[in-house]
Design an enzyme around this catalytic site. Structure first.
Site, PDB file in Angstrom:
ATOM      1  CE  LYS A  80      -4.052   1.883   2.463  1.00 50.81           C
ATOM      2  NZ  LYS A  80      -4.923   1.737   3.655  1.00 50.81           N
ATOM      3  CB  SER A 155      -8.157   3.704   2.419  1.00 48.36           C
ATOM      4  OG  SER A 155      -7.354   3.047   3.401  1.00 48.36           O
ATOM      5  CB  SER A 179      -8.533   0.852   5.290  1.00 51.19           C
ATOM      6  OG  SER A 179      -9.352   1.981   5.159  1.00 51.19           O
TER       7      SER A 179
HETATM    8  N1  GLN Z   1     -13.344   4.155   5.819  1.00 50.47           N
HETATM    9  C1  GLN Z   1     -12.830   4.645   7.063  1.00 50.47           C
HETATM   10  C2  GLN Z   1     -12.456   6.099   6.912  1.00 50.47           C
HETATM   11  O1  GLN Z   1     -12.717   6.637   5.912  1.00 50.47           O
HETATM   12  C3  GLN Z   1     -11.663   3.822   7.497  1.00 50.47           C
HETATM   13  C4  GLN Z   1     -10.450   4.116   6.714  1.00 50.47           C
HETATM   14  C5  GLN Z   1      -9.263   3.320   7.147  1.00 50.47           C
HETATM   15  O2  GLN Z   1      -9.373   2.304   7.823  1.00 50.47           O
HETATM   16  N2  GLN Z   1      -8.102   3.812   6.765  1.00 50.47           N
HETATM   17  O3  GLN Z   1     -11.910   6.691   7.768  1.00 50.47           O
END
Ligand code: GLN
Length: 497
Positions: A80, A155, A179
């Site tokens: 990532k 994400s 995410s």
């Molecule tokens: N979807 C969640 C957010 O937008 C979690 C994102 C994540 O785990 N990085 O914050």
């Protein structure tokens, strides 16, 4: 030899170790696959062809010299783009870091290299890991290999899509609110959020430091365990890193069983907003756990209903502080520095151009929630909810070994469907967020396809902090039982490619 891109990481490592295939061959097969399909999928922001082949050659040389290789040596991985990589661009999916080449490796990156894992490149993500669909990437969305018009989760959508399209057998994600797990669920792959502090955050670009946690992504539970073992463990460079032995996740994955375990079903995670096909697959998973010898009980965690609201105060508050470092002076983009403007003006023009809408929304929310006069009402209340969520988990784990729930309320939704509706987007993480607030460990693994759309459904398994091995013990038992039932792994071919 069978198509190398279809093998598991464990199989590839064995092939490299016994000389059936070289790491260069394995790496070339995956780079060719990237070449073939990634124009359509867009899992990668940057492919490091030369670097990957150099790493592969080094592994092959070590083997030729008679060295005993580690359990994942020579196996390719998709990283990532939130982890720093020395000499290789790191953007976090943001324009503000476009062109930035870090001078150092994150601890995760370093451990991967030391283990002989071959880093193919950097994967697409929602900007600064804020999102559940990868649509917030400044570099365009990623398609879900099951249906390219749908989201691969977020994400970490680039990481999950790279696995589901056989571009890599292993990937790394980060999980602040879901995410790793939500992308795993919607792509039919496996993702684990380790106990907070289990994997070093050093060199992982910060979003919300008290929640962020790196972890393994793979197509099988055993592969995830092998990767978990490589990246986990104490790191003096991260002040919140746990200084204790890592649970033996690999042994747990090799000895899957739920015999005699008590499994709690979280009552709050169903009802309005949950897709019927998701609930059906989840209920079948619970039935399967019973058949495999677990004792299943219902558990109530009433404060989980408040977790989403608390998260959207805590995460933005922390991000508003963390993102202050992107001031146009230190890294990446700089706009308007023509000698006539003050530093403040340049910072402001750079942030205006460099941050996307969701990042700006969160920084504004966060600074508001932390401002004097509002701090107690917003940030203070959210912290109290955080404590209540931890207590709900404590109460539950006094009675059960693990908890289970759907990973996410729906299957992969169409790209664009929730892009203008932040609240709908935020609800994708309804079931995953409580775990981040409390800091314990959780896994998502595939439990079938929803009847109405034929798309993958994820089962979430939640364990107490420091008991990450339980995820693997339960996960591999469930995985084996499902595969026996289906007669094949969930992703046999890639429907959309
Ligand atoms: N979807 C969640 C957010 O937008 C979690 C994102 C994540 O785990 N990085 O914050």
């Amino acid at each position: 030899m069978a198509d190398l891109t279809r093998l598991t990481a464990a199989e590839l490592a064995a092939a490299v170790a016994d000389g059936t295939a070289s790491s260069v061959e394995v790496t070339e097969a995956h780079l060719a696959r990237v070449e073939e399909v990634d124009e359509k999928v867009h899992a990668f922001l940057h492919v490091d062809r030369e670097g990957a082949l150099a790493q592969a050659r080094a592994v092959d040389e070590r083997r030729a010299a008679g060295e005993r290789l580690g359990p994942l040596a020579g196996v390719p991985l998709a990283l990532k783009d939130i982890f720093t990589t020395e000499g290789v661009p790191t953007t976090v999916g943001s324009k503000i870091l476009e062109g930035w080449v870090p001078p150092y490796d994150a601890t995760v990156t370093r451990r991967l290299k030391e283990a002989g894992v071959v880093i193919l490149g950097k994967t697409n993500m929602d900007e600064f890991a804020m999102g559940s669909s990868t649509e917030n990437s400044a570099y365009g969305p990623t398609g879900n290999p099951w249906d390219l018009t749908r989201i691969p989760g977020g994400s970490g959508g680039g990481s999950s899509a790279s696995l589901a399209s056989f571009q890599a057998p292993l990937a790394i994600g980060t999980d602040t609110g879901g995410s790793i797990r939500q992308p795993a669920a919607v792509t039919g792959t496996v993702g684990v959020k380790p106990t907070y502090g289990g994997v070093s955050r050093y060199g992982m670009v910060a979003f919300s430091s008290s929640l962020d946690q790196g972890g393994p992504c793979a197509r099988t539970v055993l592969d995830a365990a092998l990767l978990h073992e490589v990246i986990a463990g104490h790191d003096p460079l991260d002040s919140t890193s746990i200084d204790a032995p890592v649970p033996d996740v690999v042994a747990a994955a090799r000895n899957g069983s739920v015999e005699g375990m008590r499994v709690g079903v979280v009552r709050e995670f169903r009802g309005e907003g949950y897709q019927p096909g998701v609930i059906r697959r989840f209920d079948e998973s619970v039935e399967l756990l019973r058949e495999l010898g677990a004792e299943v009980v219902e558990v109530s965690c009433p404060s989980f209903d408040l977790a989403l609201a608390a998260y959207y105060l805590i995460a933005p508050s922390e991000c508003s502080s963390n993102l202050a470092r992107f001031d146009a002076m230190r890294y990446g983009l700089r706009i308007g520095d023509d000698g006539t403007r003050s530093a403040e003006e340049v910072t402001s023009l750079t942030r205006e151009a460099g941050f996307g809408a969701e990042v700006k929304r969160r920084v504004m929310l966060g600074t508001y929630a932390l401002s004097s006069g509002y701090y107690d009402a917003y940030y203070g209340s959210a912290q109290k909810v955080r404590t209540l969520v931890s207590r709900d988990f404590e109460r539950a784990f006094a009675d059960v070994d693990v908890l289970v729930s759907p990973t996410t309320p729906t299957t992969a939704f169409p790209i664009g469907e929730r892009a203008d509706d932040p609240m709908a987007m935020y609800r994708a993480d309804l079931c995953t967020i409580p775990v981040n607030l409390a800091g314990n460990a959780a896994m998502s693994l595939p439990c079938g396809l929803a009847d109405e759309d034929g798309l993958p459904v994820g089962l979430q398994i939640i364990a107490p902090a420091m008991a990450d091995d339980r995820l693997y013990r339960v996960g591999s038992a469930v995985e084996a039982a499902f595969q026996a039932r289906w007669g094949h792994p969930i992703i046999e071919e890639v429907p959309a490619l």
